[in-house]
Each structure stands twice: as C-alpha cells, then as structure tokens.
Write an enzyme that holds these catalytic residues in place. Structure first.
Site, PDB file in Angstrom:
ATOM      1  N   LYS A   1       0.868  -1.185   0.000  1.00 43.62           N
ATOM      2  CA  LYS A   1       0.000   0.000   0.000  1.00 43.62           C
ATOM      3  C   LYS A   1       0.901   1.231   0.000  1.00 43.62           C
ATOM      4  O   LYS A   1       1.799   1.350   0.848  1.00 43.62           O
ATOM      5  CB  LYS A   1      -0.835  -0.028   1.275  1.00 43.62           C
TER       6      LYS A   1
HETATM    7  O1  G3P Z   1      -8.749   1.298   4.975  1.00 43.32           O
HETATM    8  C1  G3P Z   1      -8.688   2.635   5.375  1.00 43.32           C
HETATM    9  C2  G3P Z   1      -9.381   2.787   6.658  1.00 43.32           C
HETATM   10  O2  G3P Z   1      -8.690   2.089   7.659  1.00 43.32           O
HETATM   11  C3  G3P Z   1      -9.627   4.176   7.109  1.00 43.32           C
HETATM   12  O3  G3P Z   1     -10.779   4.135   7.853  1.00 43.32           O
HETATM   13  O4  G3P Z   1     -12.387   4.821   9.568  1.00 43.32           O
HETATM   14  O5  G3P Z   1      -9.975   5.559   9.726  1.00 43.32           O
HETATM   15  O6  G3P Z   1     -11.489   6.517   7.990  1.00 43.32           O
HETATM   16  P1  G3P Z   1     -11.183   5.332   8.835  1.00 43.32           P
END
Ligand code: G3P
Length: 217
Positions: A83
């Site tokens: 990634k």
């Molecule tokens: O895969 C990306 C994810 O982990 C981000 O999620 O909830 O931190 O916006 P969030």
C-alpha cells in the site's frame, strides 16, 4: 463483490475467517500500531490465516524509500499487496513496483483524478475513503460512482477498493455501483448480519417448536 476486513487484530481475523466471507485484509500504520510491535510478524500471520490479498502500507515518504520498503513488504508473503499513499512519490513508486510485478494498493484517494493517475501507473487497487469524505460533508459514494465509470470506460484492470466504510449502507451502495471490493472494520461486518426480524422470527420458530414438543411429550 469481494469483502476485506480492515484490521490488524489477529483475534478479530481468526473469528471472521471460518465464516467463509472474508476475501482479504487491509491494514494501515494506525491499525498495526494499535496491535503492538513486530508488524511484519503480524502481517505474516495474517497471510497464513487469509489466503487472499493482504495490504501492508509503507511508511517511507520518498519514492526510493517507498520502493525499498515495498520490496521488503512484498517479500514477507506472496499475498502481500504493497500500500502506498497517493502523491507524486506514491504514484512513481507504484509505477516502479508494478513494473516489477508487485501488486500495489494506492491509498488515501479522495478524488477521481487521483484514482485515474493511480490506475495509469498500474495500481492493482485504489482505495477511496468514503467515510472520511462523508465526515466533511462530501458524499463519498458519489466518488465511487465516478471512479467505477472511468475505470469501465478505459477497461482499467485496477480494482476499486472502497475504504473507510462506516456502516452497511456503504457496502450495499458499493455493491450496487459495481465496486470490486469493500473493506470493513469487524463491527461493520457484524452489522451486515443483523436484522431484528431475523431474531424475532427465530425466537418464534423455536418457541413454537418447544410448545409442540410439550404436546407430544
Ligand atoms: O482502509 C482505510 C481505513 O482504515 C480508514 O478508515 O475509519 O480511519 O477513515 P477510517
């Protein structure tokens, strides 16, 4: 549509894998930091548990560093997808790694132009963050619709991996729009199972069955 789980917690992954619904895993530095040290050991164990793509993110910030770290991450296991964060360094690193046959997930995608650039340099996945867009009053799912349309126009093989999902509607809408993958925190996956009428229905079936047994007995 494939379903990935967005966690680095081995216990959460071990609980979900036997259900047969998990096609892969996404991690990021925040998620790996949460589960403690030896991130590469954790990634190796995740790859053993889930025989699908496992995203592991670089923390280097320049292209050479990202490429070096990406090669090291890819060497952990054949299931690793490297990634890289979107940006000029990330796009260039994706170009180099993809040409070497390394699968790359370009993350922190917040616009269709960013997704297009990542696809042009051979990203295996792009990760648009729908929840974080919703958080700032911009409909995240509109971005998914646009990216899916663009990728279809040019037959890019890059898969649209919907990330930062916050609830079942993000997953349902992603499926309707033809996104390739949704990655979800375990609590969102749990929410996909729930419906009060299922619980009430089961309770009634079992109660009726128990009543009938009393009559027979
Ligand atoms: O895969 C990306 C994810 O982990 C981000 O999620 O909830 O931190 O916006 P969030």
């Amino acid at each position: 549509m494939k379903l990935f789980v967005d966690t680095a917690d081995l216990g959460e992954i071990e609980a979900l894998v036997p259900l047969g619904i998990i096609d892969g895993v996404t991690t990021n530095p925040s998620l790996l930091a949460k589960v403690g040290n030896d991130p590469r050991g954790v990634l190796k164990r995740i790859c053993e548990l889930v025989k699908g793509p496992v995203s592991a993110e670089v923390v280097e910030t320049d292209c050479d560093g990202m490429v070096r770290e990406g090669r090291e991450l890819a060497a952990i296991d054949s299931h690793i997808v490297v990634k890289v964060p979107f940006g000029k360094a990330g796009v260039q690193a994706c170009h180099v790694l993809a040409n070497e046959g390394v699968r790359v997930n370009v993350t922190l995608i917040f616009s269709a132009s960013q997704a297009l650039l990542a696809a042009k340099v051979g990203a295996a996945f792009v990760s648009p963050f729908v929840g974080r867009l919703d958080d700032i009053g911009t409909p995240g799912m509109d971005l998914i619709r646009t990216i899916v349309e663009i990728f279809e126009n040019f037959e890019f093989s890059t898969e649209v991996l919907v990330a930062s999902t916050r609830g079942p509607m993000h997953i349902i809408e992603s499926a309707r729009l033809g996104a390739d993958v949704c990655t979800c925190p375990p609590k969102v996956i749990d929410a996909l199972f729930n419906h009060p009428l299922t619980d009430i229905g089961l309770e009634r079936f079992l109660a009726d069955w128990a009543k009938a047994q009393q009559v027979v007995g």
